[in-house]
Enzyme design. Structure first.
Site, PDB file in Angstrom:
ATOM      1  N   GLY A 337       0.816  -1.200   0.000  1.00  0.00           N
ATOM      2  CA  GLY A 337       0.000   0.000   0.000  1.00  0.00           C
ATOM      3  C   GLY A 337       0.855   1.258   0.000  1.00  0.00           C
ATOM      4  O   GLY A 337       1.841   1.345   0.726  1.00  0.00           O
ATOM      5  N   THR A 338       0.493   2.236  -0.805  1.00  0.00           N
ATOM      6  CA  THR A 338       1.321   3.420  -0.987  1.00  0.00           C
ATOM      7  C   THR A 338       0.454   4.670  -1.100  1.00  0.00           C
ATOM      8  O   THR A 338      -0.736   4.602  -1.394  1.00  0.00           O
ATOM      9  CB  THR A 338       2.153   3.305  -2.275  1.00  0.00           C
ATOM     10  OG1 THR A 338       1.285   2.900  -3.340  1.00  0.00           O
ATOM     11  CG2 THR A 338       3.250   2.280  -2.133  1.00  0.00           C
ATOM     12  N   THR A 339       1.093   5.819  -0.893  1.00  0.00           N
ATOM     13  CA  THR A 339       0.457   7.092  -1.203  1.00  0.00           C
ATOM     14  C   THR A 339       1.495   7.981  -1.865  1.00  0.00           C
ATOM     15  O   THR A 339       2.698   7.773  -1.720  1.00  0.00           O
ATOM     16  CB  THR A 339      -0.140   7.756   0.046  1.00  0.00           C
ATOM     17  OG1 THR A 339      -0.990   8.837  -0.350  1.00  0.00           O
ATOM     18  CG2 THR A 339       0.928   8.275   0.985  1.00  0.00           C
ATOM     19  N   GLY A 417       0.117   5.747  -6.031  1.00  0.00           N
ATOM     20  CA  GLY A 417       0.069   4.569  -5.195  1.00  0.00           C
ATOM     21  C   GLY A 417      -0.565   3.447  -6.007  1.00  0.00           C
ATOM     22  O   GLY A 417      -1.020   3.663  -7.129  1.00  0.00           O
TER      23      GLY A 417
END
Length: 524
Positions: A337-339, A417
């Site tokens: 999971g990324t932003t 993301g």
């Protein structure tokens, strides 16, 4: 000090507001991006954390871009009695297994990246940069629709321990996490930001926080030691560059994978371009899906030297291919999971930053309000079984912070993301800008597709005629009912230095927001 004209976009309105405040204070794009990263640790806690890692692609005016790699590192020692166990994340239609516990924690790099980038790039003092994050953590923020949805997905992780439940549990339902509209506070994290601003990054890597991490780790089945923290280094790398007509594309280089795969696809598009096609036409959909399929094959070393696509692969020089083989093969890869956040200012500074905490290890580090990462819990880095990762090695990632610097005076900062979908999301926005002449808002909003493991996933919005032709060459495809965060969140900004105009787009798929600051006007 007066305002600085600029733009910032990010995955949460409060993240963007934190960056915009730095422009209001007269700061530059790097002040803005670092303030946004700190705020994201508070308001996007599943995706961003002081206990995670990331990448910053920085372009100073009249300087060559530089990539700051502050991603996670595997520990120096691997214990056999680690706290490491699976949970199921609920995505609604499917579930996915993740592994958490202190044995899933890799050496974090966010704090080191924050301080090194601040020292070399920023213009405002650290206490100003962390101030928005401190206020958000202390005063609280309303959980919005997107963050509530993400909490629902990873609920099993954030209720795995009493300390996490106490911090993120709902006041309405003692069996659930914070819901939409509830107030999320983190006073311990506010105190930590204040301490870091006063004492510096050494607090986290050599001081009291480092000792706290080591004790918590070794007392409860983790791998991290003081040596891991003290010897952690930010790696400054020369970005990967592809010249494309009169545009210059820069992105995350090896050992990470995402940027290389985007560059690979762009090299193919140079020959098999889209400029003679219209967006959404059957030829566009067919050609894009073919390029995605070919790029997917190139993820495996064998595919670089084998198969009917050999002639197309030759357009990449041998140095590039050798870099791909040498730098990627055998490194642990994190697909989590990324932003993302992007910033640009009137001086020509541009910053693109992507960060991740995996999904989190399930525990809150005592007295800090920080959940450390679970990067070692990624199945893809353990093909021969878990806890077989190479020790003391920088992990690679699909994260692809990107800059597009054009000869016509128009610069774009973007990224996304979305784990494996990062590369295709960024690629499609670039193609929309470069090949189809879309403006930034159109390029981000246009429907996307993603090819992986033989399946082509497609957002709605493509003409039926184009989709019908897929039955011939990609029979295994799925058209989604609506746009979805699955297809990434390309938060982007653009500056036209000929007109002095800034644009920004926060991708609606991931709850994004953008703010433009004009030194002669109020924020809009």
């Amino acid at each position: 000090m007066g305002k600085t004209s600029g733009a910032i976009s990010a995955g949460h309105p409060k993240t963007a507001e934190a960056g915009a405040r730095m422009f209001e204070e007269g700061g530059n794009a790097f002040d803005a991006i670092l303030a946004a990263m700190c705020a994201s640790c508070v308001v996007e806690p599943v995706l961003s954390s002081l206990g995670g890692g990331g990448f910053l692609l920085a372009h100073e005016q009249d300087q060559s871009p530089v990539l700051y790699d502050f991603f996670t590192q595997t520990p120096k020692q691997r214990r056999t009695d680690s706290e490491f166990y699976p949970i199921l994340a609920d995505f609604g239609t499917v579930t996915q297994e993740f592994h958490i516990g202190r044995g899933s924690i890799a050496t974090p790099g966010v704090v080191k990246g924050l301080f090194e980038a601040h020292l070399e790039l920023a213009s405002l003092p650290m206490d100003v940069i962390v101030a928005p994050a401190i206020e958000l953590a202390r005063d609280g923020v309303h959980v919005n629709t997107m963050q509530a949805q993400i909490f629902d997905i990873v609920e099993a992780i954030f209720v795995a321990s009493e300390d996490s439940k106490a911090l993120y549990g709902s006041a309405r339902n003692d069996r659930a996490l914070l819901g939409e509209g509830e107030i999320q506070k983190n006073p311990d994290m506010a105190n930590l930001f204040e301490a870091l601003a006063k004492e510096g990054g050494e607090l986290f890597y050599e001081g009291d926080i480092a000792r706290l991490i080591e004790n918590d780790s070794w007392d409860h089945g983790g791998h991290l030691s003081m040596a891991d923290l003290k010897e952690y280094r930010v790696e400054k790398r020369t970005p990967l560059r592809v010249d494309y007509a009169r545009s210059h594309f820069y992105t995350n280089p090896a050992p990470s994978t995402g940027g290389l795969l985007i560059a690979f696809a762009l090299e193919l598009i140079k020959t098999a371009g889209f400029r003679d096609l219209s967006f959404g036409s059957k030829d566009h959909v067919e050609r894009l899906s073919q390029i995605m399929a070919l790029t997917n094959k190139a993820r495996l070393d064998a595919a670089l030297v084998d198969g009917v696509e050999q002639a197309q692969l030759k357009m990449l020089d041998q140095d590039f291919l050798q870099l791909y083989r040498k730098e990627i093969y055998g490194r642990p890869t994190a697909l989590r999971g990324t932003t993302h956040m992007s910033a640009i200012d009137k001086h020509g500074n541009a910053a693109s930053l992507t960060t991740s905490n995996g999904e989190g290890c399930g525990h809150i580090l005592p007295t800090t309000g920080v959940m450390l990462n679970n990067m070692l819990g990624e199945e893809d880095i353990n093909p021969h079984g878990f806890n077989q990762w190479p020790t003391d090695t920088r992990m690679c990632s699909m994260m692809s912070p990107t800059l597009l610097l054009r000869d016509d005076g128009i610069n774009v900062a973007l990224g996304s993301g979305g784990s494996n979908r990062i590369r295709t999301a960024v690629l499609q926005v670039l193609v929309n800008l470069l090949e189809f002449g879309m403006n930034l808002e159109q390029a981000v909003a246009a429907p996307r597709m993603h090819f992986e493991r033989g399946l082509l996933n497609i957002e709605p919005g493509y003409p039926q005629e184009a989709l019908q032709t897929l039955n011939e060459h990609v029979p295994d495809h799925k058209v989604w009912d609506s746009p979805n965060l699955f297809f990434g969140g390309v938060h982007s900004v653009r500056a036209n230095f000929n007109t002095g105009r800034f644009d920004g787009v926060g991708d609606f798929r991931r709850g994004g927001a953008a703010i433009i600051i004009d030194e002669h006007m109020d924020a809009s």
